[in-house]
Design a protein around this motif. Structure first.
Motif: not given
Length: 316
Positions: A204-231
Motif C-alpha cells: 500500500n505504500g505508493k511513496m514508500l522508500e525505506k523500511i529500517e529494522i533493528t533487532q536485539h533479541k533474535q536474528k531475522m531469517n533472510p529467506q522470509k524477507l526474500y520471499a516478499l519479492q512476490s508481493v
C-alpha cells in the motif's frame, strides 16, 4: 483532588509524570481524577501514568510534539473520554508518540464507544509502541487513515502474540498513497504477523522508500524477507535494511531492494569498535564498510533476484 487544571497563555512545555517512584503504577499517590489542559502556546506535552477519567485537552494550536504513555492495562469503564481527549486535543500536533494501550484505544472494537471523528491533519511524524496482534494493527490503520500528511512512522514492538492471525490487504490510505516515505521498526519479532506487517506497507505504500529494522533479541531469517519479492509492490522501489546486534558486539546488516521486477539482496558487516571510533562505526553501518584497525574492506554480495531463495543459505 478531583480536577487538576493547567491554564496558561505563556506555558510552552508541560511534562506530567504521574507515577510513584516506589511503585510501577496505580499507587495511592497517583493522580487518577480529571485532567484539564488549556494552553494556547504549548509546544511540548508529555503525560506518563495511568489512564485518567474524563480528561480534556483543548486550545493547543501551537503544539509541535506530544507524548502520551499509558502504563496500565486495566481500562476504566468510561475510557471513551481518553480517546476523545487524544483525538480532539492533539489535532494540530506535528509529532505524536503513543504507547501500546493508546494505540488499542483506536482499535475499531473500542471505537464503537466513541462516535466522533478522528483527524490529525498536521501530523508528520508518528511514534508508536504496539503489540504484534490484530487489534493493535487495526488501531494502527485507523491512526494512519486519520493522518493524511504523515511522512515518517516509528514502530516499536513491545510484545508479540506468536499465534495472532492478521492478513494484509490492499486498501486506500491517504498517507500511504501520497506522503509516507520512511518506516523505522525496533525490537522486531520474526513471526508470521511481522511478515504480514511488512507486506501491508509494501502493498500500500505508493511513496514508500525505506523500511529500517533493528533487532536485539533474535536474528531475522533472510529467506522470509526474500520471499516478499512476490508481493505486488505499490511503489517503484523500496529499500529494507535489517540490523542485528549480537552479544559479542558484532553488528550484522542485511539490505534488500524490492523492485517491481524482483528483489536484490546485499549482506554487509560492521564490527564493534571502541567508543572513540563511534562515528566510524556509524559510518560503517551506513556505507556497508567493515573496519579492522587501519584496514578497511567493503563486503557485499548481490544475488540475482530471479534465483531461488536457497542461494541465501551460505550467508546465514
Amino acid at each position: 483532588m478531583k480536577v487538576l487544571k493547567f491554564s496558561s497563555d505563556k506555558l510552552q512545555k508541560l511534562t506530567f509524570v504521574n507515577v510513584d517512584p516506589l511503585d510501577s503504577f496505580l499507587s495511592p499517590s497517583n493522580f487518577v481524577s480529571r485532567l484539564i489542559v488549556n494552553t494556547p502556546n504549548l509546544v511540548s506535552f508529555c503525560y506518563i501514568g495511568p489512564a485518567l477519567l474524563s480528561s480534556r485537552f483543548s486550545n493547543m494550536p501551537s503544539l509541535d510534539h506530544a507524548r502520551i504513555h499509558i502504563i496500565n492495562r486495566d481500562f476504566p469503564k468510561n475510557m471513551e473520554w481518553e480517546l476523545h481527549a487524544i483525538a480532539t486535543g492533539f489535532s494540530h500536533v506535528k509529532g505524536l508518540s503513543l504507547s501500546a494501550d493508546c494505540v488499542l484505544f483506536f482499535c475499531p472494537i473500542f471505537r464503537v464507544i466513541y462516535r466522533g471523528s478522528i483527524h490529525f491533519g498536521c501530523l508528520r511524524v508518528l511514534n508508536l509502541d504496539i503489540d504484534g496482534n490484530a487489534d493493535h494493527m487495526e488501531g494502527l490503520i485507523v491512526l494512519l487513515k486519520a493522518s493524511p500528511k504523515l511522512e515518517v512512522l516509528y514502530i516499536k514492538f513491545v510484545d508479540c502474540w506468536w499465534k495472532s492471525v492478521w492478513v494484509s490487504t490492499e486498501m486506500d490510505v491517504p498517507c500511504l498513497s501520497h506522503h509516507l516515505r520512511r518506516i523505522v521498526i525496533t525490537d522486531f519479532y520474526d513471526s508470521e504477523f511481522s511478515m504480514e506487517f511488512i507486506k501491508f506497507f509494501l502493498q500500500n505504500g505508493k511513496m514508500l522508500e525505506k523500511i529500517e529494522i533493528t533487532q536485539h533479541k533474535q536474528k531475522m531469517n533472510p529467506q522470509k524477507l526474500y520471499a516478499l519479492q512476490s508481493v505486488q509492490l505499490a511503489s517503484k522501489e523500496v529499500y529494507v535494511s535489517v540490523v542485528s546486534h549480537f552479544p559479542s558486539g558484532k553488528i550484522e546488516l542485511l539490505q534488500f531492494v524490492y523492485r517491481k521486477r524482483g528483489a536484490v539482496l546485499w549482506k554487509r558487516f560492521a564490527e564493534k569498535l571502541k567508543k572513540t571510533n563511534r562515528s566510524m562505526r556509524d559510518a560503517a553501518l551506513k556505507s556497508g564498510v567493515s573496519f579492522r584497525g587501519n584496514k578497511r574492506k567493503k563486503l557485499f554480495h548481490v544475488l540475482n533476484p530471479f534465483r531461488a531463495p536457497k542461494k541465501i543459505k551460505p550467508f546465514i
